[in-house]
Design an enzyme around this catalytic site. Sequence first.
Site, PDB file in Angstrom:
ATOM      1  N   HIS A 239      -6.767   0.441   7.833  1.00  0.00           N
ATOM      2  CA  HIS A 239      -5.882  -1.260   7.207  1.00  0.00           C
ATOM      3  C   HIS A 239      -5.490  -1.308   6.170  1.00  0.00           C
ATOM      4  O   HIS A 239      -5.059  -2.118   5.923  1.00  0.00           O
ATOM      5  CB  HIS A 239      -7.396  -1.471   7.030  1.00  0.00           C
ATOM      6  N   ASP A 240      -5.193   0.247   5.614  1.00  0.00           N
ATOM      7  CA  ASP A 240      -4.148   0.053   4.659  1.00  0.00           C
ATOM      8  C   ASP A 240      -2.598   0.862   4.724  1.00  0.00           C
ATOM      9  O   ASP A 240      -2.520   0.875   3.643  1.00  0.00           O
ATOM     10  CB  ASP A 240      -4.758   0.520   3.112  1.00  0.00           C
ATOM     11  N   LYS A 243       0.498   0.713   2.337  1.00  0.00           N
ATOM     12  CA  LYS A 243       0.399   0.911   1.003  1.00  0.00           C
ATOM     13  C   LYS A 243       1.480   2.221   1.115  1.00  0.00           C
ATOM     14  O   LYS A 243       1.849   2.768  -0.056  1.00  0.00           O
ATOM     15  CB  LYS A 243      -0.624   1.051   0.500  1.00  0.00           C
ATOM     16  N   HIS A 268       1.567  -4.958   2.331  1.00  0.00           N
ATOM     17  CA  HIS A 268       1.353  -3.698   3.138  1.00  0.00           C
ATOM     18  C   HIS A 268       0.668  -4.223   4.485  1.00  0.00           C
ATOM     19  O   HIS A 268       0.263  -3.298   4.688  1.00  0.00           O
ATOM     20  CB  HIS A 268      -0.075  -2.740   1.737  1.00  0.00           C
ATOM     21  N   HIS A 294      -7.377  -8.084   7.637  1.00  0.00           N
ATOM     22  CA  HIS A 294      -8.469  -7.494   6.563  1.00  0.00           C
ATOM     23  C   HIS A 294      -8.260  -8.337   4.720  1.00  0.00           C
ATOM     24  O   HIS A 294      -9.609  -7.890   3.801  1.00  0.00           O
ATOM     25  CB  HIS A 294      -8.211  -6.219   6.696  1.00  0.00           C
ATOM     26  N   HIS A 295      -7.498  -9.081   5.335  1.00  0.00           N
ATOM     27  CA  HIS A 295      -7.571  -9.454   3.400  1.00  0.00           C
ATOM     28  C   HIS A 295      -7.252 -11.062   3.692  1.00  0.00           C
ATOM     29  O   HIS A 295      -6.917 -11.673   2.752  1.00  0.00           O
ATOM     30  CB  HIS A 295      -5.864  -9.178   2.650  1.00  0.00           C
ATOM     31  N   ASP A 323     -14.097  -3.100   3.559  1.00  0.00           N
ATOM     32  CA  ASP A 323     -13.433  -2.409   2.951  1.00  0.00           C
ATOM     33  C   ASP A 323     -13.959  -2.876   1.165  1.00  0.00           C
ATOM     34  O   ASP A 323     -14.308  -2.118  -0.064  1.00  0.00           O
ATOM     35  CB  ASP A 323     -11.779  -2.812   3.190  1.00  0.00           C
TER      36      ASP A 323
END
Length: 381
Positions: A239-240, A243, A268, A294-295, A323
């Site tokens: 998911h990240d 970054k 990101h 996911h955000h 998360d």
Amino acid sequence: MHYKSNDAAGSDSRGQSPEQMLRIIFDYTAKIANERSLISVLLHMANMGREMILADRCTVWLIDHIREELFTTVAHGVDEIRIPLGTGFVGHSVTTGEPLLVEDAYSDPRHNAENDQRTGYRTKSIITVPFVGNDGSIIGAYQAINKMDEQAIFTSIDLEHLTLAASYAGKSLESVMLHEEIAATQREIIFAMGEIGESRSKETGNHVKRVAEYSYILALGYGLSVEEAEQLKMVSPMHDIGKVAIPDAVLHKPGKLTEEEFELMKQHTITGYNLLKSSGRELMKMASIVAYEHHEKWDGTGYPRGLNGEDIHLYGRITAIADVFDALGSDRVYKKAWELDRILKLFEEERGRHFDPHLVDIFLQQFPKLLTIRQNYRDIE
């Protein structure tokens, strides 16, 4: 050795008729051909062998070359067994490539009686038949134990029939083993990529493990199949991944981000999506959705696109809860870990705002399991 042979008209008291044999072969080879799970293939193979020769038990053994062992995860009546490579009847067949028919196991020095002692089972007659791969190498073996008749002794016809079963099923077994090896490699790569993304923001490897496990539990609770839940478990650590493109000064800033820094941080999600979206692999496409969404928030106030409700993909909604739950319960450069009561209160408050309300209900129902996962994968200071 004495035995009755089957005639063309039907079966005798000790074996299947030709018609029954063909039905068993056709039924099981069709099932095996449609399976991609190694465990399912092994189970079908064990059941096919048992039915074809009327064995009390049938086991499928595989070779673990790294540990130099033979092992079975599918054996009627017992759990996994591991033995040193080359030992016992199955070890002999795998090493030499020769099938074996033994009428009295205890009169043969190759018999390993430890398994009988451990399980309380009495082995009398045994057949072992090696599986040969496309390149001629041996990949495992069938083993049948005790004929289901008064004598409990197998015949040479039983050996022929189990050899026939091995020839039908062996190629499918090799194909599925190769598929599982490729899938395992893909999982390792995906998990490693997830850890790279988290390491940039100084997260521990256990963070991605916990998020993966939380996502799996929530997916099952939502009603997804085990297979789809497993896939989400594999990709949620990504998911990240975006970054990797965020400057250290922003990622590691201990205080609140400025508006400009926050806009940079939000990138990101887009970066992660762009890294993954072009792959033709199903898992990578799934990971791109997770990275992208996911955000997002249920009420439309999230980023990067301001999606709301069910316009946010389910994978993104599930990973968001996993998360945030882990982030709140963990120390970060900008905060200390929250207490459980405070975390639960936030999820109740954000039900229908940040998070899918139905998924929040599932989160609360599955909370004891989530806590167990958190404990099992806690960060070691």
